[in-house]
Design an enzyme around this catalytic site. Structure first.
Site, mmCIF file in Angstrom:
data_model
loop_
_atom_site.group_PDB
_atom_site.id
_atom_site.type_symbol
_atom_site.label_atom_id
_atom_site.label_comp_id
_atom_site.label_asym_id
_atom_site.label_seq_id
_atom_site.Cartn_x
_atom_site.Cartn_y
_atom_site.Cartn_z
ATOM 1 N N CYS A 1 -0.571 0.010 -6.418
ATOM 2 C CA CYS A 1 -1.083 1.142 -5.640
ATOM 3 C C CYS A 1 -1.433 2.267 -6.611
ATOM 4 O O CYS A 1 -0.546 2.793 -7.298
ATOM 5 C CB CYS A 1 -0.038 1.611 -4.632
ATOM 6 N N VAL B 1 0.841 -1.197 0.000
ATOM 7 C CA VAL B 1 0.000 0.000 0.000
ATOM 8 C C VAL B 1 0.875 1.246 0.000
ATOM 9 O O VAL B 1 2.024 1.228 0.437
ATOM 10 C CB VAL B 1 -0.935 0.017 1.223
ATOM 11 N N CYS B 2 0.320 2.321 -0.534
ATOM 12 C CA CYS B 2 1.054 3.587 -0.560
ATOM 13 C C CYS B 2 1.284 4.070 0.875
ATOM 14 O O CYS B 2 0.424 3.886 1.729
ATOM 15 C CB CYS B 2 0.272 4.634 -1.345
ATOM 16 N N PRO B 3 2.453 4.649 1.140
ATOM 17 C CA PRO B 3 3.476 5.090 0.189
ATOM 18 C C PRO B 3 4.631 4.109 0.027
ATOM 19 O O PRO B 3 5.705 4.497 -0.452
ATOM 20 C CB PRO B 3 3.974 6.374 0.852
ATOM 21 N N PHE B 4 4.455 2.835 0.427
ATOM 22 C CA PHE B 4 5.587 1.909 0.450
ATOM 23 C C PHE B 4 6.215 1.643 -0.920
ATOM 24 O O PHE B 4 7.444 1.503 -1.001
ATOM 25 C CB PHE B 4 5.195 0.611 1.145
#
Length: 450
Positions: free
Chosen positions: A414, A387-390
């Site tokens: 994402c 998931v963002c921001p990963f």
């Protein structure tokens, strides 16, 4: 009349989904990237909203209620909400439209957000809500304190925001875009901000006509959805409930039409964070009197103490949460080298290091990286399901370990990454050599380190 809420919500959902409009990401950029470019979009919302509400109030069309500032509840609630949206992966409105994109982790966060907001409004945690809000400062808005019109604040804010937007637009690096028809391309964040602000202005008279003297709002309506499901009390189904349901419908339609909808199941860590984050969101927003919409867009546009102080403490919570939880994964440990694996390199050393005839040295171990080598100077990074921001955090971390001219191929799903990753690459001097969709809500981007 409450059906107008459904229509307004649907338009809002389309704009937010197409603009990737999430205040969490805007606040997060301040701390993770030291960039104020995206937060200007929020100030565009506030400025458009403030001018519109001032005009409607001056014309006698609406009469906004002035919320009393409860400092303890607002500061604690804002900070808890900020921490929660980092764990949940999105703010209140962001959780709604990401749920509509098929992120099951956002569904989990949304359920616990609704339950905890409901518990604070009318349930088991109402005592906490009432108790903390009992500490009342007596302050309402800046215009009321100084005895002046809201125009004295709205106009300077709009001018300052316009100058900031002009600056960032003039210095904005052109980022690579997906090769898709124009109608499938995301909205520029500033365009989305202006539209959200305009929708917020339109919401006021329509909501007031339905007996709800307020504008856009997410937390109260979300809690009312849970209350209605549990109690069956139809009085809970008001204009605000129609708004959030419309937001979901509009975002789903936009995601489905553009190939950005796909069910995505979270891993255990993401699901656990969604439970905790969603619960913190409901508690924090109820205490603060609103979320990033109710406080960050509506109350700020009224220049209330509650709105601006809450936004400040939400930002501080986001900063603390980002520092605690948003870190790149550790690179894999190098494999142990046994005596049999140690290969002697009999290539003569350079004169500067040659100390004895026939000296030998072990070959340099291969570079350890989280990306998988797929060719000479070319690596692959799998961020599917992250998931963002990963995806951006990992991309940035891996690129830092590569040599100039080497390439990194990133697979991700994402939606927000379709904007944040190429924009970051452009701003940091890297080249995007390929960027394409690999299926519904899945993309691959290749970045050559500059």
């Amino acid at each position: 009349m409450i059906l107008t809420g459904l229509a307004v919500g649907a338009v809002l959902g389309v704009v937010m989904q197409r603009g990737r409009f999430c205040v969490t990401g805007m606040l997060r950029d301040i701390f993770l990237q030291r960039s104020w470019r995206t937060i200007v979009a929020l100030f565009i919302v506030i400025s458009v909203h403030a001018l519109g509400v001032a005009a409607l109030t001056s014309a006698g069309v609406i009469a906004p209620k002035e919320n009393a500032f409860a400092p303890l509840a607002v500061t604690v609630g804002g900070f808890v909400f900020g921490l929660g949206i980092i764990l949940a992966g999105g703010c209140a409105s962001g959780t709604w439209f990401r749920s509509a994109e098929g992120l099951i982790g956002s569904w989990i966060a949304l359920v616990f957000y609704a339950l905890s907001a409901s518990a604070m409004q009318t349930g088991a945690l109402n005592w906490l809500n009432v108790g903390m809000k009992s500490v009342d400062s007596g302050l309402t808005t800046l215009p009321a304190t100084f005895g002046v019109s809201a125009w004295f604040f709205a106009v300077p804010l709009a001018v300052g925001t316009a100058l900031a937007a002009r600056h960032y637009l003039a210095t904005e690096k052109k980022a690579a875009r997906l090769d898709v028809p124009l109608w499938k391309r995301p909205l520029h964040l500033y365009t989305a901000g202006a539209l959200v602000g305009l929708i917020g202005v339109i919401a006021w008279p329509l909501s007031a006509a339905a007996g709800r003297n307020s504008g856009l709002g997410i937390t109260g309506p979300t809690g009312n959805v849970a209350n209605f499901i549990v109690t069956g009390d139809v009085e809970r189904v008001d204009w605000g409930v129609m708004l959030v349901l419309g937001l979901f419908i509009g975002a789903f339609a936009a995601a489905k039409a553009t190939g950005e909808f796909r069910l995505r199941v979270p891993d255990a860590t993401t699901a656990t964070r969604a439970v905790i984050g969603g619960s913190m969101m409901g508690v924090g927003a109820a205490l603060a009197g609103g979320c990033t919409v109710g406080n960050g867009m509506v109350q700020t546009a009224l220049f209330s103490y509650q709105g601006w102080v809450a936004l400040l403490f939400i930002a501080l919570g986001v900063g603390a949460g980002a520092k605690i939880w948003l870190k790149p994964a550790a690179a894999p440990a190098p494999a142990p080298t046994s005596a049999e694996d140690a290969v002697l390199d009999t290539t003569p050393l350079t004169p500067a290091f040659q100390v004895a005839t026939g000296a030998v040295a072990l070959k340099t171990a291969p570079r350890v990286t989280k990306a998988q080598p797929i060719a000479e100077g070319r690596y692959a990074l799998d961020q599917m399901g992250a998931v963002c921001p990963f995806p951006l955090i990992e991309t940035r971390d891996v690129l830092n370990s590569l040599e100039t001219g080497e390439e990194l191929v990133i697979d991700f799903d994402c939606t927000q990454g379709t904007e944040t990753i190429p924009q970051w690459a452009a701003e940091n001097g890297h080249d995007v050599t390929d960027f394409h969709a690999t299926g519904d809500a899945s993309w691959q981007i290749t970045i050559r380190k500059g």
